[in-house]
Design a protein around this motif. Sequence first.
Motif, short mmCIF file in Angstrom:
data_model
loop_
_atom_site.label_atom_id
_atom_site.label_comp_id
_atom_site.label_asym_id
_atom_site.label_seq_id
_atom_site.Cartn_x
_atom_site.Cartn_y
_atom_site.Cartn_z
N THR A 1 35.57 127.35 4.67
CA THR A 1 35.09 128.41 4.17
C THR A 1 34.44 129.38 5.21
O THR A 1 33.64 128.68 5.99
CB THR A 1 34.29 128.29 2.93
OG1 THR A 1 34.92 127.58 1.89
CG2 THR A 1 33.58 129.54 2.35
N ALA A 2 34.45 130.82 5.20
CA ALA A 2 33.78 131.40 6.37
C ALA A 2 32.25 131.59 6.00
O ALA A 2 32.01 131.92 5.00
CB ALA A 2 34.43 132.78 6.31
N VAL A 3 31.40 131.14 6.82
CA VAL A 3 30.00 131.33 6.68
C VAL A 3 29.15 131.92 7.98
O VAL A 3 29.84 131.84 8.80
CB VAL A 3 29.31 130.09 6.31
CG1 VAL A 3 29.83 129.49 5.09
CG2 VAL A 3 29.48 129.17 7.52
N ALA A 4 28.14 132.25 7.82
CA ALA A 4 27.20 132.63 8.93
C ALA A 4 27.77 133.80 9.91
O ALA A 4 28.02 133.47 10.93
CB ALA A 4 26.89 131.45 9.73
N PHE A 5 28.12 134.77 9.20
CA PHE A 5 28.69 136.01 9.91
C PHE A 5 27.40 136.60 11.01
O PHE A 5 26.33 136.84 10.55
CB PHE A 5 28.91 137.23 8.79
CG PHE A 5 30.36 136.63 8.12
CD1 PHE A 5 31.48 137.16 8.46
CD2 PHE A 5 30.25 135.79 6.99
CE1 PHE A 5 32.57 136.73 7.70
CE2 PHE A 5 31.39 135.45 6.26
CZ PHE A 5 32.53 135.82 6.61
#
Length: 503
Positions: free
Chosen positions: A409-413
Amino acid sequence: MTGKLLADIFQDGMVLPIHKDFRLGGQTASRAVVTVSFAGRDYQSQADEQGHWQILLPAYDKQELNELTVASHGQKQTLKNLHFGRVILFSGQSNIEYRLKDDAEFAQAKAELAVGSHPKLYYYNCPQIDYRDPETGAVKPDVAEEKWHEVNAETAGDMSAIGFYCLAKLQELDPSQIYAAVDCFKGGTSASNWLPVDLLKADPELKTAFIDPYEAAVKGKSWADFDAETAKWQAAVDQHNVDLKQYLDQHPESSLSQAKNIVGHTPWPPPMRPDSYLRPGALYETMVSQIQDTTVTDWVWYQGENDTDRPRHYSKLLNLLLNTWRRVLADPSLPVKLIQLPGYADNPENSVAMIRQTQLETAASRPYVDLVSIADLGEAHNIHPTHKREAGQRLALCMSGLSYPATPTAVAFKKEGDHLSFKVTNSFLLEVKNEVKVSFLTKEGTWLPYQAVKAQVKGQEVSLDCPNDALGLRYGYANYPDLAVYNELDSPLTAFEKVFSEK
Protein backbone atom coordinates in the motif's frame (compact mmCIF):
# COMPACT_ATOMS: atom_id res chain seq x y z
CA MET A 1 -39.85 -29.25 23.39
CA THR A 2 -38.68 -31.17 20.33
CA GLY A 3 -35.81 -30.74 17.91
CA LYS A 4 -32.10 -30.25 18.27
CA LEU A 5 -30.49 -28.58 21.25
CA LEU A 6 -27.56 -27.35 19.18
CA ALA A 7 -27.54 -25.06 16.16
CA ASP A 8 -27.26 -27.01 12.89
CA ILE A 9 -23.62 -26.10 12.39
CA PHE A 10 -22.63 -28.05 15.53
CA GLN A 11 -22.34 -31.62 14.23
CA ASP A 12 -20.19 -34.72 14.42
CA GLY A 13 -16.80 -34.18 12.81
CA MET A 14 -16.92 -30.40 13.04
CA VAL A 15 -13.89 -28.17 13.58
CA LEU A 16 -13.71 -25.75 16.50
CA PRO A 17 -11.02 -23.09 17.07
CA ILE A 18 -7.92 -24.25 18.87
CA HIS A 19 -6.27 -22.20 21.64
CA LYS A 20 -9.31 -19.88 21.80
CA ASP A 21 -12.37 -19.73 24.02
CA PHE A 22 -15.32 -20.77 21.88
CA ARG A 23 -19.11 -20.64 21.94
CA LEU A 24 -21.83 -23.22 21.51
CA GLY A 25 -25.51 -22.39 21.24
CA GLY A 26 -28.92 -23.54 20.11
CA GLN A 27 -32.55 -23.83 21.12
CA THR A 28 -34.32 -25.42 24.06
CA ALA A 29 -37.36 -24.65 26.20
CA SER A 30 -37.85 -21.10 27.42
CA ARG A 31 -35.60 -20.34 30.43
CA ALA A 32 -34.39 -23.97 30.56
CA VAL A 33 -30.99 -24.78 32.04
CA VAL A 34 -28.44 -26.23 29.61
CA THR A 35 -25.49 -28.37 30.76
CA VAL A 36 -22.49 -28.91 28.51
CA SER A 37 -20.03 -31.67 29.36
CA PHE A 38 -16.68 -30.84 27.81
CA ALA A 39 -13.18 -32.19 28.44
CA GLY A 40 -14.09 -33.71 31.79
CA ARG A 41 -16.02 -30.75 33.21
CA ASP A 42 -19.62 -29.52 33.20
CA TYR A 43 -20.66 -25.99 32.24
CA GLN A 44 -24.13 -24.47 32.55
CA SER A 45 -26.16 -21.78 30.84
CA GLN A 46 -29.80 -20.69 30.92
CA ALA A 47 -31.88 -20.10 27.80
CA ASP A 48 -33.68 -16.80 27.26
CA GLU A 49 -37.44 -16.35 26.93
CA GLN A 50 -37.32 -17.52 23.30
CA GLY A 51 -35.35 -20.64 24.25
CA HIS A 52 -32.07 -19.51 22.71
CA TRP A 53 -29.01 -20.39 24.74
CA GLN A 54 -25.30 -19.79 24.37
CA ILE A 55 -22.27 -20.77 26.43
CA LEU A 56 -18.60 -19.86 26.31
CA LEU A 57 -16.24 -22.79 26.75
CA PRO A 58 -12.53 -22.55 27.62
CA ALA A 59 -9.83 -22.89 24.99
CA TYR A 60 -8.75 -26.42 24.12
CA ASP A 61 -5.13 -27.14 23.22
CA LYS A 62 -5.46 -30.54 21.54
CA GLN A 63 -6.49 -31.26 17.95
CA GLU A 64 -9.01 -34.01 18.67
CA LEU A 65 -11.81 -34.63 21.18
CA ASN A 66 -13.90 -37.80 21.22
CA GLU A 67 -17.17 -36.23 22.31
CA LEU A 68 -19.01 -33.28 23.80
CA THR A 69 -22.47 -33.60 25.34
CA VAL A 70 -25.32 -31.10 25.74
CA ALA A 71 -28.32 -31.78 27.95
CA SER A 72 -31.44 -29.72 28.67
CA HIS A 73 -35.12 -30.15 29.46
CA GLY A 74 -34.98 -33.93 29.28
CA GLN A 75 -33.01 -34.01 26.04
CA LYS A 76 -29.43 -34.97 25.37
CA GLN A 77 -27.29 -34.42 22.28
CA THR A 78 -23.74 -35.68 21.78
CA LEU A 79 -21.17 -34.48 19.25
CA LYS A 80 -18.47 -36.97 18.32
CA ASN A 81 -15.06 -36.85 16.61
CA LEU A 82 -14.47 -33.15 17.11
CA HIS A 83 -11.41 -31.43 15.65
CA PHE A 84 -9.68 -28.25 16.80
CA GLY A 85 -7.74 -26.01 14.46
CA ARG A 86 -7.85 -22.75 12.54
CA VAL A 87 -11.45 -21.97 11.57
CA ILE A 88 -11.89 -19.34 8.84
CA LEU A 89 -15.18 -17.70 7.92
CA PHE A 90 -15.40 -17.12 4.14
CA SER A 91 -18.21 -14.72 3.29
CA GLY A 92 -19.51 -12.38 0.60
CA GLN A 93 -20.98 -12.88 -2.83
CA SER A 94 -20.42 -14.92 -5.99
CA ASN A 95 -16.63 -14.77 -6.40
CA ILE A 96 -16.05 -16.23 -2.94
CA GLU A 97 -19.00 -18.59 -3.50
CA TYR A 98 -17.49 -19.75 -6.83
CA ARG A 99 -17.16 -23.51 -6.38
CA LEU A 100 -13.99 -25.47 -6.88
CA LYS A 101 -15.79 -27.72 -9.39
CA ASP A 102 -16.25 -24.66 -11.64
CA ASP A 103 -12.62 -23.55 -11.38
CA ALA A 104 -10.41 -23.84 -14.45
CA GLU A 105 -7.91 -25.93 -12.45
CA PHE A 106 -10.40 -28.27 -10.79
CA ALA A 107 -9.00 -31.36 -12.52
CA GLN A 108 -5.53 -30.58 -11.18
CA ALA A 109 -6.85 -29.90 -7.67
CA LYS A 110 -8.87 -33.12 -7.75
CA ALA A 111 -5.79 -35.10 -8.83
CA GLU A 112 -3.82 -33.60 -5.94
CA LEU A 113 -6.54 -34.59 -3.51
CA ALA A 114 -6.78 -38.10 -4.94
CA VAL A 115 -3.21 -38.83 -3.86
CA GLY A 116 -3.81 -37.41 -0.38
CA SER A 117 -1.87 -34.19 -0.82
CA HIS A 118 -4.18 -32.11 1.43
CA PRO A 119 -5.12 -33.98 4.62
CA LYS A 120 -6.79 -32.41 7.66
CA LEU A 121 -8.87 -29.87 5.73
CA TYR A 122 -12.60 -29.45 6.42
CA TYR A 123 -15.50 -27.24 5.37
CA TYR A 124 -19.11 -26.43 6.16
CA ASN A 125 -21.47 -24.58 3.79
CA CYS A 126 -24.20 -22.60 5.54
CA PRO A 127 -27.54 -23.44 3.87
CA GLN A 128 -28.49 -20.64 1.48
CA ILE A 129 -31.92 -19.76 2.80
CA ASP A 130 -33.68 -16.87 1.03
CA TYR A 131 -36.66 -16.44 3.32
CA ARG A 132 -37.98 -17.78 6.61
CA ASP A 133 -41.69 -17.40 7.29
CA PRO A 134 -41.95 -15.42 10.55
CA GLU A 135 -45.03 -17.36 11.68
CA THR A 136 -44.41 -20.96 10.60
CA GLY A 137 -40.62 -20.96 10.39
CA ALA A 138 -40.82 -22.58 6.93
CA VAL A 139 -37.87 -21.71 4.71
CA LYS A 140 -37.54 -20.88 1.03
CA PRO A 141 -36.09 -22.61 -0.87
CA ASP A 142 -36.46 -25.99 0.80
CA VAL A 143 -32.70 -26.51 1.17
CA ALA A 144 -31.10 -29.78 2.14
CA GLU A 145 -29.53 -30.09 5.57
CA GLU A 146 -25.81 -29.35 5.42
CA LYS A 147 -23.03 -31.24 7.16
CA TRP A 148 -19.33 -30.94 7.83
CA HIS A 149 -17.11 -32.38 5.10
CA GLU A 150 -13.57 -33.61 5.14
CA VAL A 151 -11.95 -32.19 2.00
CA ASN A 152 -11.17 -34.94 -0.48
CA ALA A 153 -11.50 -35.61 -4.21
CA GLU A 154 -15.21 -36.44 -3.85
CA THR A 155 -16.28 -33.53 -1.62
CA ALA A 156 -14.02 -30.60 -2.53
CA GLY A 157 -15.92 -29.58 -5.64
CA ASP A 158 -18.74 -28.04 -3.63
CA MET A 159 -16.59 -25.78 -1.47
CA SER A 160 -15.40 -22.26 -2.25
CA ALA A 161 -12.55 -22.40 -4.78
CA ILE A 162 -10.74 -19.51 -3.09
CA GLY A 163 -11.41 -21.17 0.26
CA PHE A 164 -9.88 -24.43 -0.93
CA TYR A 165 -6.76 -22.84 -2.39
CA CYS A 166 -6.36 -20.71 0.74
CA LEU A 167 -6.61 -23.69 3.12
CA ALA A 168 -4.34 -25.83 0.95
CA LYS A 169 -1.65 -23.12 0.89
CA LEU A 170 -1.93 -22.51 4.63
CA GLN A 171 -1.46 -26.23 5.18
CA GLU A 172 1.57 -26.26 2.89
CA LEU A 173 3.08 -23.47 4.97
CA ASP A 174 2.22 -25.14 8.29
CA PRO A 175 1.34 -28.85 7.91
CA SER A 176 0.94 -29.35 11.66
CA GLN A 177 -2.36 -27.44 11.78
CA ILE A 178 -5.96 -28.47 11.06
CA TYR A 179 -7.78 -25.95 8.84
CA ALA A 180 -11.50 -25.45 8.29
CA ALA A 181 -13.71 -23.19 6.20
CA VAL A 182 -17.11 -22.02 7.37
CA ASP A 183 -18.75 -20.76 4.17
CA CYS A 184 -21.48 -18.12 4.52
CA PHE A 185 -22.01 -16.54 1.10
CA LYS A 186 -24.51 -15.98 -1.69
CA GLY A 187 -24.01 -14.58 -5.17
CA GLY A 188 -25.46 -11.37 -6.51
CA THR A 189 -25.78 -9.70 -3.12
CA SER A 190 -25.30 -6.19 -1.83
CA ALA A 191 -23.75 -5.61 1.57
CA SER A 192 -27.20 -4.28 2.51
CA ASN A 193 -28.58 -7.83 2.25
CA TRP A 194 -26.18 -8.89 5.02
CA LEU A 195 -27.12 -6.14 7.50
CA PRO A 196 -30.04 -5.80 9.93
CA VAL A 197 -32.97 -3.83 8.53
CA ASP A 198 -33.20 -1.64 11.63
CA LEU A 199 -29.61 -0.42 11.17
CA LEU A 200 -30.28 0.44 7.51
CA LYS A 201 -33.45 2.31 8.50
CA ALA A 202 -31.63 4.20 11.25
CA ASP A 203 -29.30 5.90 8.75
CA PRO A 204 -31.20 8.39 6.53
CA GLU A 205 -28.77 7.96 3.63
CA LEU A 206 -28.95 4.16 3.67
CA LYS A 207 -32.71 4.23 4.16
CA THR A 208 -33.10 6.37 1.05
CA ALA A 209 -30.71 4.22 -0.98
CA PHE A 210 -31.90 0.73 0.04
CA ILE A 211 -35.07 0.64 2.15
CA ASP A 212 -37.21 3.15 0.24
CA PRO A 213 -36.64 1.60 -3.24
CA TYR A 214 -37.50 -1.84 -1.88
CA GLU A 215 -40.70 -0.64 -0.25
CA ALA A 216 -41.70 1.19 -3.43
CA ALA A 217 -41.01 -1.91 -5.56
CA VAL A 218 -43.33 -4.17 -3.54
CA LYS A 219 -46.04 -1.71 -2.56
CA GLY A 220 -49.53 -2.54 -3.75
CA LYS A 221 -48.61 -5.79 -5.54
CA SER A 222 -50.13 -9.21 -5.06
CA TRP A 223 -48.27 -12.52 -5.02
CA ALA A 224 -49.68 -13.10 -8.51
CA ASP A 225 -48.01 -9.86 -9.63
CA PHE A 226 -44.69 -10.93 -8.12
CA ASP A 227 -44.90 -14.35 -9.76
CA ALA A 228 -45.68 -12.83 -13.16
CA GLU A 229 -42.73 -10.46 -12.95
CA THR A 230 -40.43 -13.28 -11.87
CA ALA A 231 -41.62 -15.52 -14.73
CA LYS A 232 -40.95 -12.79 -17.29
CA TRP A 233 -37.45 -12.27 -15.91
CA GLN A 234 -36.75 -16.01 -15.86
CA ALA A 235 -37.78 -16.26 -19.51
CA ALA A 236 -35.26 -13.57 -20.38
CA VAL A 237 -32.55 -15.44 -18.45
CA ASP A 238 -33.42 -18.70 -20.22
CA GLN A 239 -33.24 -17.03 -23.62
CA HIS A 240 -29.89 -15.45 -22.73
CA ASN A 241 -28.52 -18.86 -21.77
CA VAL A 242 -29.70 -20.33 -25.08
CA ASP A 243 -28.08 -17.48 -27.02
CA LEU A 244 -24.85 -17.80 -25.05
CA LYS A 245 -24.63 -21.56 -25.59
CA GLN A 246 -25.37 -21.15 -29.29
CA TYR A 247 -22.58 -18.58 -29.65
CA LEU A 248 -20.07 -20.75 -27.79
CA ASP A 249 -21.02 -23.77 -29.90
CA GLN A 250 -20.47 -21.75 -33.05
CA HIS A 251 -17.25 -20.16 -31.78
CA PRO A 252 -15.42 -22.85 -29.76
CA GLU A 253 -12.27 -20.73 -29.76
CA SER A 254 -14.06 -18.00 -27.79
CA SER A 255 -13.69 -17.66 -24.03
CA LEU A 256 -16.72 -17.13 -21.83
CA SER A 257 -15.56 -13.57 -21.26
CA GLN A 258 -15.40 -12.87 -24.99
CA ALA A 259 -18.75 -14.55 -25.59
CA LYS A 260 -20.52 -12.49 -22.94
CA ASN A 261 -19.04 -9.34 -24.44
CA ILE A 262 -20.84 -10.25 -27.69
CA VAL A 263 -24.06 -11.85 -26.48
CA GLY A 264 -24.48 -9.75 -23.36
CA HIS A 265 -24.56 -10.56 -19.69
CA THR A 266 -27.16 -12.48 -17.73
CA PRO A 267 -30.18 -10.26 -16.95
CA TRP A 268 -29.80 -9.02 -13.39
CA PRO A 269 -31.21 -8.31 -10.89
CA PRO A 270 -34.47 -10.23 -10.75
CA PRO A 271 -37.66 -8.37 -9.84
CA MET A 272 -37.92 -7.48 -6.18
CA ARG A 273 -40.40 -9.40 -4.00
CA PRO A 274 -40.97 -9.82 -0.24
CA ASP A 275 -39.39 -13.28 -0.17
CA SER A 276 -36.35 -12.35 -2.26
CA TYR A 277 -32.89 -12.77 -0.75
CA LEU A 278 -32.07 -9.43 -2.39
CA ARG A 279 -34.37 -7.49 -0.07
CA PRO A 280 -32.61 -5.34 2.55
CA GLY A 281 -31.56 -7.40 5.56
CA ALA A 282 -32.62 -10.72 4.03
CA LEU A 283 -29.46 -12.75 4.53
CA TYR A 284 -28.73 -11.24 7.91
CA GLU A 285 -32.00 -12.84 9.01
CA THR A 286 -31.55 -16.19 7.26
CA MET A 287 -27.80 -16.85 7.05
CA VAL A 288 -25.87 -14.67 9.51
CA SER A 289 -28.25 -16.01 12.15
CA GLN A 290 -26.87 -19.49 11.43
CA ILE A 291 -23.38 -18.51 12.62
CA GLN A 292 -24.40 -16.41 15.63
CA ASP A 293 -23.32 -19.14 18.07
CA THR A 294 -20.00 -19.99 16.42
CA THR A 295 -16.45 -18.85 17.05
CA VAL A 296 -13.91 -18.43 14.27
CA THR A 297 -10.26 -17.48 14.22
CA ASP A 298 -10.34 -15.39 11.02
CA TRP A 299 -12.87 -13.72 8.76
CA VAL A 300 -12.58 -13.17 5.00
CA TRP A 301 -14.99 -10.72 3.32
CA TYR A 302 -15.08 -10.69 -0.50
CA GLN A 303 -17.97 -8.61 -1.80
CA GLY A 304 -18.76 -5.33 -3.53
CA GLU A 305 -19.58 -6.20 -7.13
CA ASN A 306 -23.29 -5.72 -6.47
CA ASP A 307 -22.78 -2.35 -4.83
CA THR A 308 -21.11 -0.78 -7.87
CA ASP A 309 -24.46 0.78 -8.82
CA ARG A 310 -24.31 2.84 -5.59
CA PRO A 311 -20.60 2.95 -4.72
CA ARG A 312 -20.80 6.15 -2.68
CA HIS A 313 -22.76 4.30 -0.01
CA TYR A 314 -20.27 1.47 0.31
CA SER A 315 -18.15 3.02 3.03
CA LYS A 316 -21.11 3.19 5.39
CA LEU A 317 -22.23 -0.32 4.45
CA LEU A 318 -18.81 -1.89 4.89
CA ASN A 319 -18.03 -0.25 8.21
CA LEU A 320 -21.49 -1.06 9.53
CA LEU A 321 -21.03 -4.66 8.42
CA LEU A 322 -17.65 -5.00 10.13
CA ASN A 323 -19.09 -3.66 13.38
CA THR A 324 -22.23 -5.80 13.19
CA TRP A 325 -20.64 -9.13 12.32
CA ARG A 326 -17.90 -8.72 14.91
CA ARG A 327 -20.64 -8.11 17.47
CA VAL A 328 -22.61 -11.16 16.28
CA LEU A 329 -19.43 -13.25 16.45
CA ALA A 330 -18.64 -11.78 19.90
CA ASP A 331 -15.11 -10.82 18.88
CA PRO A 332 -14.42 -7.06 18.47
CA SER A 333 -10.81 -7.74 17.47
CA LEU A 334 -11.54 -10.60 15.05
CA PRO A 335 -8.88 -10.46 12.28
CA VAL A 336 -10.48 -9.57 8.95
CA LYS A 337 -9.09 -9.87 5.43
CA LEU A 338 -10.86 -7.67 2.89
CA ILE A 339 -10.36 -8.98 -0.64
CA GLN A 340 -10.10 -5.99 -2.96
CA LEU A 341 -12.17 -6.50 -6.10
CA PRO A 342 -10.54 -7.92 -9.23
CA GLY A 343 -10.51 -6.07 -12.54
CA TYR A 344 -13.80 -6.00 -14.43
CA ALA A 345 -14.57 -3.54 -17.22
CA ASP A 346 -18.34 -3.82 -17.64
CA ASN A 347 -19.55 -1.53 -14.86
CA PRO A 348 -20.32 2.20 -14.72
CA GLU A 349 -17.10 4.18 -15.11
CA ASN A 350 -14.81 3.96 -12.07
CA SER A 351 -17.52 2.33 -9.94
CA VAL A 352 -15.31 -0.71 -9.22
CA ALA A 353 -12.41 1.65 -8.53
CA MET A 354 -14.55 3.50 -5.99
CA ILE A 355 -15.35 0.25 -4.18
CA ARG A 356 -11.62 -0.64 -4.11
CA GLN A 357 -10.79 2.79 -2.72
CA THR A 358 -13.36 2.30 0.05
CA GLN A 359 -11.87 -1.10 0.84
CA LEU A 360 -8.39 0.45 0.97
CA GLU A 361 -9.46 3.31 3.25
CA THR A 362 -11.47 1.03 5.51
CA ALA A 363 -8.58 -1.37 5.99
CA ALA A 364 -6.24 1.53 6.71
CA SER A 365 -8.54 3.01 9.35
CA ARG A 366 -9.75 -0.11 11.19
CA PRO A 367 -7.80 -2.23 13.68
CA TYR A 368 -7.16 -5.85 12.70
CA VAL A 369 -8.52 -5.29 9.18
CA ASP A 370 -6.12 -6.00 6.31
CA LEU A 371 -6.45 -5.60 2.55
CA VAL A 372 -5.63 -8.36 0.08
CA SER A 373 -5.56 -7.04 -3.49
CA ILE A 374 -6.38 -9.23 -6.46
CA ALA A 375 -7.10 -6.28 -8.75
CA ASP A 376 -4.66 -7.71 -11.31
CA LEU A 377 -6.38 -11.12 -11.49
CA GLY A 378 -9.68 -10.21 -13.15
CA GLU A 379 -11.10 -10.77 -16.62
CA ALA A 380 -12.25 -7.67 -18.51
CA HIS A 381 -15.68 -8.98 -19.49
CA ASN A 382 -16.23 -11.85 -17.05
CA ILE A 383 -17.25 -10.84 -13.55
CA HIS A 384 -16.33 -14.34 -12.32
CA PRO A 385 -12.65 -15.02 -13.10
CA THR A 386 -12.30 -18.76 -13.69
CA HIS A 387 -8.82 -19.14 -12.16
CA LYS A 388 -9.02 -18.82 -8.36
CA ARG A 389 -5.77 -20.52 -7.32
CA GLU A 390 -3.58 -17.40 -7.23
CA ALA A 391 -6.24 -15.39 -5.39
CA GLY A 392 -6.59 -18.09 -2.72
CA GLN A 393 -2.84 -18.51 -2.35
CA ARG A 394 -2.28 -14.76 -2.12
CA LEU A 395 -4.90 -14.63 0.63
CA ALA A 396 -3.20 -17.51 2.45
CA LEU A 397 0.18 -15.81 2.38
CA CYS A 398 -1.33 -12.77 4.07
CA MET A 399 -2.97 -15.00 6.69
CA SER A 400 0.03 -17.23 7.32
CA GLY A 401 2.09 -15.13 9.71
CA LEU A 402 5.09 -16.01 7.54
CA SER A 403 4.52 -13.10 5.19
CA TYR A 404 3.15 -9.57 5.17
CA PRO A 405 -0.35 -9.36 6.65
CA ALA A 406 -1.71 -7.33 3.75
CA THR A 407 -1.17 -6.13 0.22
CA PRO A 408 1.47 -3.46 -0.60
CA THR A 409 0.00 0.00 0.00
CA ALA A 410 1.23 3.50 -0.87
CA VAL A 411 1.84 5.77 2.14
CA ALA A 412 3.91 8.82 3.16
CA PHE A 413 3.48 10.84 -0.04
CA LYS A 414 5.99 13.63 -0.59
CA LYS A 415 5.69 16.13 -3.43
CA GLU A 416 8.41 18.62 -4.29
CA GLY A 417 7.89 20.58 -7.48
CA ASP A 418 7.76 18.19 -10.41
CA HIS A 419 8.87 15.21 -8.33
CA LEU A 420 6.67 12.86 -6.27
CA SER A 421 7.67 10.00 -4.02
CA PHE A 422 5.89 7.62 -1.69
CA LYS A 423 6.73 4.59 0.39
CA VAL A 424 5.11 1.20 0.03
CA THR A 425 4.16 -0.85 3.07
CA ASN A 426 4.27 -4.66 3.13
CA SER A 427 7.26 -4.82 0.83
CA PHE A 428 11.00 -5.16 1.00
CA LEU A 429 12.07 -4.97 -2.61
CA LEU A 430 9.77 -3.52 -5.25
CA GLU A 431 9.78 -4.41 -8.92
CA VAL A 432 8.36 -2.52 -11.91
CA LYS A 433 7.02 -5.11 -14.34
CA ASN A 434 5.80 -2.78 -17.10
CA GLU A 435 5.05 0.87 -17.79
CA VAL A 436 3.82 2.81 -14.79
CA LYS A 437 0.67 4.63 -15.83
CA VAL A 438 -0.94 7.27 -13.66
CA SER A 439 -3.49 10.07 -13.80
CA PHE A 440 -3.03 13.51 -12.28
CA LEU A 441 -5.61 15.86 -10.81
CA THR A 442 -5.37 19.32 -12.38
CA LYS A 443 -5.87 22.62 -10.59
CA GLU A 444 -9.16 22.90 -12.52
CA GLY A 445 -10.40 19.85 -10.67
CA THR A 446 -10.36 17.31 -13.51
CA TRP A 447 -8.42 14.07 -13.79
CA LEU A 448 -6.14 13.77 -16.83
CA PRO A 449 -6.16 10.60 -18.97
CA TYR A 450 -3.76 7.91 -17.82
CA GLN A 451 -0.22 8.36 -19.11
CA ALA A 452 3.05 6.50 -18.76
CA VAL A 453 5.54 8.26 -16.49
CA LYS A 454 9.18 7.79 -15.66
CA ALA A 455 9.22 5.91 -12.37
CA GLN A 456 12.02 4.52 -10.23
CA VAL A 457 11.91 2.15 -7.30
CA LYS A 458 14.48 1.80 -4.60
CA GLY A 459 13.78 -0.64 -1.82
CA GLN A 460 10.37 0.36 -0.49
CA GLU A 461 10.14 3.75 -2.21
CA VAL A 462 8.66 4.79 -5.55
CA SER A 463 9.65 8.04 -7.25
CA LEU A 464 8.05 9.50 -10.35
CA ASP A 465 7.78 12.64 -12.41
CA CYS A 466 4.75 14.76 -11.62
CA PRO A 467 3.41 18.07 -12.99
CA ASN A 468 4.32 20.92 -10.69
CA ASP A 469 0.69 21.99 -10.25
CA ALA A 470 -0.83 18.51 -9.85
CA LEU A 471 -3.21 18.25 -6.93
CA GLY A 472 -3.66 14.49 -6.87
CA LEU A 473 -2.55 11.12 -8.18
CA ARG A 474 -4.37 8.00 -9.35
CA TYR A 475 -2.70 4.66 -9.87
CA GLY A 476 -4.76 1.75 -11.15
CA TYR A 477 -7.92 3.71 -10.35
CA ALA A 478 -10.11 2.14 -13.03
CA ASN A 479 -12.60 -0.69 -13.30
CA TYR A 480 -10.04 -2.81 -15.14
CA PRO A 481 -6.72 -1.45 -13.86
CA ASP A 482 -3.26 -1.50 -15.39
CA LEU A 483 -0.91 -2.36 -12.51
CA ALA A 484 2.87 -2.31 -12.78
CA VAL A 485 4.51 -2.29 -9.33
CA TYR A 486 4.83 -5.51 -7.31
CA ASN A 487 6.62 -6.56 -4.15
CA GLU A 488 9.07 -9.46 -3.91
CA LEU A 489 6.19 -11.89 -3.24
CA ASP A 490 4.51 -10.87 -6.52
CA SER A 491 1.70 -9.00 -4.78
CA PRO A 492 0.61 -5.81 -6.55
CA LEU A 493 0.80 -2.31 -5.16
CA THR A 494 -2.86 -1.67 -4.50
CA ALA A 495 -4.73 0.73 -6.77
CA PHE A 496 -5.38 4.07 -5.11
CA GLU A 497 -6.50 7.68 -5.41
CA LYS A 498 -4.58 10.30 -3.44
CA VAL A 499 -5.49 13.99 -3.33
CA PHE A 500 -2.61 16.17 -2.10
CA SER A 501 -4.53 19.33 -1.41
CA GLU A 502 -7.85 20.98 -2.08
CA LYS A 503 -8.45 22.86 -5.30
